[in-house]
Design an enzyme around this catalytic site. Structure first.
Site, short mmCIF file in Angstrom:
data_model
loop_
_atom_site.label_atom_id
_atom_site.label_comp_id
_atom_site.label_asym_id
_atom_site.label_seq_id
_atom_site.Cartn_x
_atom_site.Cartn_y
_atom_site.Cartn_z
N SER A 119 1.37 12.62 -11.57
CA SER A 119 0.22 11.72 -11.73
C SER A 119 -0.74 11.98 -10.57
O SER A 119 -0.37 12.58 -9.57
CB SER A 119 0.68 10.25 -11.76
OG SER A 119 1.51 9.97 -10.67
N GLU A 121 -4.11 10.46 -8.11
CA GLU A 121 -4.86 9.29 -7.63
C GLU A 121 -6.27 9.70 -7.22
O GLU A 121 -6.46 10.73 -6.57
CB GLU A 121 -4.11 8.68 -6.44
CG GLU A 121 -4.79 7.44 -5.90
CD GLU A 121 -3.93 6.75 -4.86
OE1 GLU A 121 -2.76 6.45 -5.14
OE2 GLU A 121 -4.46 6.52 -3.76
N PHE A 165 -5.81 9.40 8.71
CA PHE A 165 -5.07 8.67 7.67
C PHE A 165 -3.66 8.32 8.16
O PHE A 165 -3.17 7.22 7.96
CB PHE A 165 -4.92 9.50 6.40
CG PHE A 165 -6.17 9.66 5.58
CD1 PHE A 165 -7.29 8.87 5.81
CD2 PHE A 165 -6.23 10.59 4.56
CE1 PHE A 165 -8.44 9.00 5.04
CE2 PHE A 165 -7.37 10.74 3.80
CZ PHE A 165 -8.48 9.96 4.03
N HIS A 185 3.31 11.94 -7.25
CA HIS A 185 2.00 11.30 -7.39
C HIS A 185 1.09 11.90 -6.34
O HIS A 185 1.33 11.74 -5.13
CB HIS A 185 2.17 9.79 -7.17
CG HIS A 185 0.90 9.01 -7.32
ND1 HIS A 185 0.34 8.68 -8.53
CD2 HIS A 185 0.07 8.46 -6.37
CE1 HIS A 185 -0.76 7.97 -8.35
NE2 HIS A 185 -0.95 7.84 -7.05
P1 FAD Z 1 3.60 -5.69 0.61
O1 FAD Z 1 4.64 -5.16 -0.31
O2 FAD Z 1 3.14 -7.07 0.40
O3 FAD Z 1 4.17 -5.52 2.10
C1 FAD Z 1 3.27 -5.62 3.21
C2 FAD Z 1 4.06 -5.83 4.49
O4 FAD Z 1 4.53 -7.17 4.54
C3 FAD Z 1 5.30 -4.96 4.65
O5 FAD Z 1 5.46 -4.68 6.01
C4 FAD Z 1 6.44 -5.85 4.17
O6 FAD Z 1 7.70 -5.49 4.72
C5 FAD Z 1 5.96 -7.20 4.66
N1 FAD Z 1 6.39 -8.35 3.87
C6 FAD Z 1 6.38 -8.46 2.53
N2 FAD Z 1 6.80 -9.70 2.15
C7 FAD Z 1 7.05 -10.36 3.29
C8 FAD Z 1 7.48 -11.69 3.58
N3 FAD Z 1 7.73 -12.57 2.61
N4 FAD Z 1 7.62 -12.05 4.88
C9 FAD Z 1 7.35 -11.17 5.87
N5 FAD Z 1 6.94 -9.90 5.66
C10 FAD Z 1 6.79 -9.51 4.39
N6 FAD Z 1 -4.49 -0.15 -0.06
C11 FAD Z 1 -5.69 -0.59 -0.54
O7 FAD Z 1 -6.37 -1.39 0.12
N7 FAD Z 1 -6.17 -0.14 -1.77
C12 FAD Z 1 -5.45 0.72 -2.54
O8 FAD Z 1 -5.90 1.09 -3.62
C13 FAD Z 1 -4.18 1.18 -2.07
N8 FAD Z 1 -3.41 2.01 -2.81
C14 FAD Z 1 -2.15 2.33 -2.39
C15 FAD Z 1 -1.31 3.09 -3.22
C16 FAD Z 1 -0.03 3.44 -2.81
C17 FAD Z 1 0.85 4.23 -3.75
C18 FAD Z 1 0.44 3.03 -1.52
C19 FAD Z 1 1.81 3.43 -1.06
C20 FAD Z 1 -0.38 2.29 -0.70
C21 FAD Z 1 -1.67 1.91 -1.11
N9 FAD Z 1 -2.50 1.12 -0.32
C22 FAD Z 1 -3.73 0.71 -0.79
C23 FAD Z 1 -2.08 0.71 1.03
C24 FAD Z 1 -1.39 -0.66 1.00
O9 FAD Z 1 -2.24 -1.65 0.49
C25 FAD Z 1 -0.97 -0.98 2.42
O10 FAD Z 1 0.09 -0.15 2.82
C26 FAD Z 1 -0.69 -2.44 2.70
O11 FAD Z 1 -0.64 -2.61 4.11
C27 FAD Z 1 0.65 -2.94 2.13
O12 FAD Z 1 0.59 -3.07 0.78
P2 FAD Z 1 1.94 -3.39 -0.05
O13 FAD Z 1 1.55 -3.60 -1.44
O14 FAD Z 1 2.96 -2.38 0.25
O15 FAD Z 1 2.31 -4.79 0.64
#
Ligand code: FAD
Length: 282
Positions: free
Chosen positions: A11, A13, A212, A262
């Site tokens: 895939s 991005e 990055f 990906h």
């Molecule tokens: P989460 O899964 O919510 O985790 C964030 C952090 O919080 C982690 O350290 C986790 O361990 C911690 N955490 C989670 N739940 C709890 C809790 N209940 N208590 C305490 N700590 C907790 N960013 C963008 O802005 N736009 C994009 O389009 C984008 N695309 C991405 C695509 C991919 C495939 C990846 C891998 C990353 C992408 N990112 C993007 C980056 C991403 O948004 C960041 O890495 C962000 O900081 C974390 O997102 P997450 O969804 O992993 O967060």
């Protein structure tokens, strides 16, 4: 290279672009990348939702022009429940079936959190609102998320996202295949049974890669970094080295059991095509 399994899913991005020139380049890249038969194209969502309109337009264009599945990224930061409802409805109307659901990153200076704190909460909300309508991808971190309080907490977080309804995960990019192997073992230990697709960043530009990687916490192994430093003024050698290193990395990932790759294409086709070609998958 030769021993690559043929049934793996690829895939790509992209990021949304504003200028005419950017759109044209993106269309060309998408067109050329059809050669790798991507299962879907995904489109990022700018920090704090700054590209909401652009993400929507890019996804619509992919579905209408390329007739390929497109997966918009959706993030928590600055999002309200009502806003997400409207967005899901709009995506549903243009035929979106897959989403990449994230917490997102705060743009500098932004403090407004929105109604969702972490990605698992947004996944749960989407499932509650739309049932099984969307296939949900979430993020995973073989080298662990930079803000995680501990490695085990980060793994528990992936598990929470799966329990909330995620179907599959895509990893942050990394260049250490042992980290991925270890991560898969940990997923097995925690009964995380969704596919964990490896995110792959082609290497084409030293300065950009370092920037990055500093932001997202991806480690560049010393021997790769030093080589890239040597090649800074010799772009052709840098790119040749990049293809060789990343293709070998991908081959190892597939041998370890990656269900798919990906590619973070940065809206360019050639680096990804060169890697896929070196893997014998074109
Ligand atoms: P989460 O899964 O919510 O985790 C964030 C952090 O919080 C982690 O350290 C986790 O361990 C911690 N955490 C989670 N739940 C709890 C809790 N209940 N208590 C305490 N700590 C907790 N960013 C963008 O802005 N736009 C994009 O389009 C984008 N695309 C991405 C695509 C991919 C495939 C990846 C891998 C990353 C992408 N990112 C993007 C980056 C991403 O948004 C960041 O890495 C962000 O900081 C974390 O997102 P997450 O969804 O992993 O967060």
């Amino acid at each position: 290279m030769s021993t690559t399994p043929q049934n793996i899913e690829l895939s790509c991005e992209y990021f949304p672009t504003k200028s005419e020139d950017g759109w044209e380049k993106l269309r060309i890249a998408r067109d050329e990348l059809k050669r790798i038969n991507p299962v879907f194209y995904s489109c990022t969502y700018g920090a704090g939702g700054s590209t909401r309109g652009g993400t929507f337009e890019t996804v619509r264009d992919i579905i209408e022009a390329d007739k390929l599945p497109a997966a918009p990224h959706i993030s928590c930061i600055g999002s309200s429940k009502e806003g997400i409802r409207e967005l899901l409805d709009a995506y549903n109307q243009i035929g979106v079936k897959r989403l990449v659901v994230l917490r997102g990153d705060y743009p500098s200076g932004m403090v407004e959190r929105g109604q969702f704190n972490f990605a698992n909460e947004l996944v749960a909300f989407i499932r509650k609102e739309t049932g099984d309508q969307f296939f949900i991808e979430v993020a995973a971190y073989p080298e662990f998320h930079p803000q995680a309080t501990s490695c085990e907490q980060d793994l528990e977080n992936l598990k929470r996202k799966v329990e909330a309804g995620a179907n599959s995960a895509i990893t942050q990019y990394f260049y250490n295949s042992d980290a991925y192997a270890h991560f898969l073992q940990n997923c097995e230990r925690l009964n995380i049974e969704i596919p964990v697709v490896a995110g792959v960043m082609p290497i084409t530009n030293y300065t950009q890669l370092m920037r990055f990687s500093n932001q997202c916490g991806a480690e560049i192994p010393r021997w790769i970094r030093l080589r890239l430093e040597d090649y800074q003024d010799d772009l052709a050698s840098l790119r040749e080295f990049g293809v060789e290193v990343v293709a070998q990395h991908c081959e190892r990932l597939l041998r370890i059991g990656a269900p798919g790759l990906h590619f973070y294409t940065l809206n360019r086709s050639r680096p990804t095509l060169a890697i896929v070609d070196a893997l014998g998958l074109l």
